[in-house]
Design an enzyme around this catalytic site. Structure first.
Site, PDB file in Angstrom:
ATOM      1  N   LYS A 191       0.851  -1.201   0.000  1.00 51.66           N
ATOM      2  CA  LYS A 191       0.000   0.000   0.000  1.00 51.66           C
ATOM      3  C   LYS A 191       0.880   1.242   0.000  1.00 51.66           C
ATOM      4  O   LYS A 191       1.230   1.764   1.054  1.00 51.66           O
ATOM      5  CB  LYS A 191      -0.912  -0.039   1.229  1.00 51.66           C
ATOM      6  CG  LYS A 191      -2.187   0.763   1.045  1.00 51.66           C
ATOM      7  CD  LYS A 191      -3.213   0.420   2.099  1.00 51.66           C
ATOM      8  CE  LYS A 191      -4.488   1.224   1.921  1.00 51.66           C
ATOM      9  NZ  LYS A 191      -5.310   0.759   0.797  1.00 51.66           N
ATOM     10  N   GLU A 239      -7.925  -6.270  -9.631  1.00 48.31           N
ATOM     11  CA  GLU A 239      -8.766  -5.584  -8.650  1.00 48.31           C
ATOM     12  C   GLU A 239      -9.175  -4.226  -9.183  1.00 48.31           C
ATOM     13  O   GLU A 239      -8.718  -3.796 -10.244  1.00 48.31           O
ATOM     14  CB  GLU A 239      -8.040  -5.440  -7.313  1.00 48.31           C
ATOM     15  CG  GLU A 239      -6.805  -4.555  -7.348  1.00 48.31           C
ATOM     16  CD  GLU A 239      -6.219  -4.300  -5.954  1.00 48.31           C
ATOM     17  OE1 GLU A 239      -6.987  -4.143  -4.988  1.00 48.31           O
ATOM     18  OE2 GLU A 239      -4.982  -4.252  -5.843  1.00 48.31           O
TER      19      GLU A 239
END
Ligand SMILES: *Cc1c(COP(=O)(O)O)cnc(C)c1O
Length: 337
Positions: free
Chosen positions: A183, A219
């Site tokens: 992230k 995703e």
């Protein structure tokens, strides 16, 4: 209690009393102090500014039915940040320090916590930055870790609202051995252009396929993909370049608890038309039903445009029930402040 109109709270930045801040120098983290000013003074040659040496997290705290404040799965986020720090050569934040920092930041801003029943929560944003000066390409010699919080409203006022998604074919978010699984801000910078383009075309979310063959689902830009098959199996892609979402992990467990079959495997894009329900999942919204996916000239219907499908609704209600303390927390996910 702050004078906030809880009913009209959205998802945007708001100043609170303070954030908590730690500095790493010579191999040790400082004790952490609560800082009032929402500004960070740093060296103009800081590695985060030039070379993107930066990672972040996102999680939430809830005012529960019994009046207590609980943070949802902070250890999972702490562990994920260690992975991000490793891949970007930053000083890792020990999980205990991470959880303690989150608790202290929430506690210090408790009067910004949306009351139980408003549907709001406290969004928590931990941030790890290379703040030491570094012009030659190398890891910095100083890191800053901070945790800011802000009250946010229910993403969907009046029920889960399905949205339309667009497949991005012109740009990639993450390469097969790139940084899609951590992230970091860099992944967001890499996907912002496609996001703005999709938004202008009327699609709130974009779906990425695998960068190498463009045949498998990866995703959405900021959330994981979930498909529910017609026989009620929970399917989510297995790929090295997908960010391991804590929400997805939670939903998988809840699905299994409810007796559903759970499959984590490569998901060909061609399978999309077979799903009974499709959703994007992440901390901010938990579940966003996807009613339609557009790829070029092809439009695939993936759900009812007027409401959430029954399986996703059940999963959503269960997560929220645990988060707000209405259902038993059998997995020990909620950490009291
Ligand atoms: C943060 C993020 C998610 C969602 O993760 P959660 O832990 O569920 O909030 C999914 N995909 C990407 C790319 C992300 O950055």
């Amino acid at each position: 209690m702050q004078n906030i109109d809880w009913a009209s709270l959205g998802f945007s930045y708001m100043d609170t009393h303070c954030h908590i801040r730690y500095v790493w120098r010579d191999g040790v983290w400082s004790e952490g102090e609560l800082v009032k000013e929402p500004y960070l003074k740093m060296h103009i040659a800081a590695s985060c500014l030039h070379y993107g040496q930066e990672a972040f997290e996102g999680l939430k705290a809830f005012r529960c039915k019994d009046g207590k404040v609980r943070i949802f799965r902070p250890h999972a986020n702490g562990e994920r940040l260690i992975g991000s720090a490793r891949r970007t050569c930053m000083a890792p934040v020990p999980v205990d320090m991470f959880v303690d920092a989150v608790k202290r930041a929430v506690k210090a801003n408790e009067d910004f916590m949306p009351p139980y029943g408003t549907g709001g929560s406290m969004y928590i944003r931990p941030l790890l930055l290379g703040t030491g000066p570094q012009i030659g390409v190398a890891p910095a010699n100083e890191y800053t870790f901070l945790v800011m919080v802000m009250p946010v409203g229910p993403y969907y006022k009046g029920g889960l609202k399905p949205v339309r998604a667009l497949v991005v074919d012109e740009y990639d978010r993450a390469a097969p051995h790139g940084t899609g699984d951590i992230k970091i801000g860099g992944n967001y910078a890499a996907s912002l252009y496609a996001h703005e383009e999709a938004k202008r075309a009327g699609y709130p979310v974009e779906l990425y396929l695998d960068a190498k063959t463009r045949t498998f689902i990866e995703e959405f830009a900021t959330s994981n993909f979930i498909g529910i098959t017609k026989d009620g199996t929970y399917v989510t892609p297995d790929s090295h370049s997908v960010l391991p979402s804590v929400t997805n992990d939670t939903l998988k467990q809840i699905a299994a608890d409810l007796g559903m079959k759970v499959e984590v495997r490569p998901v060909p894009f061609d399978e999309v038309k077979e799903f009974a329900e499709v959703a994007a999942c992440g901390t901010a919204v938990v579940v966003t039903p996807i009613c339609e996916i557009t790829r070029g000239d092809t439009v695939i219907t993936t759900g009812d445009p007027d409401g959430c499908g029954p399986v996703l609704q059940k999963l959503y209600d269960t997560v929220q029930g645990i988060q707000y303390g209405r259902l038993p927390d059998t997995h020990g996910w909620c950490v009291e402040v």
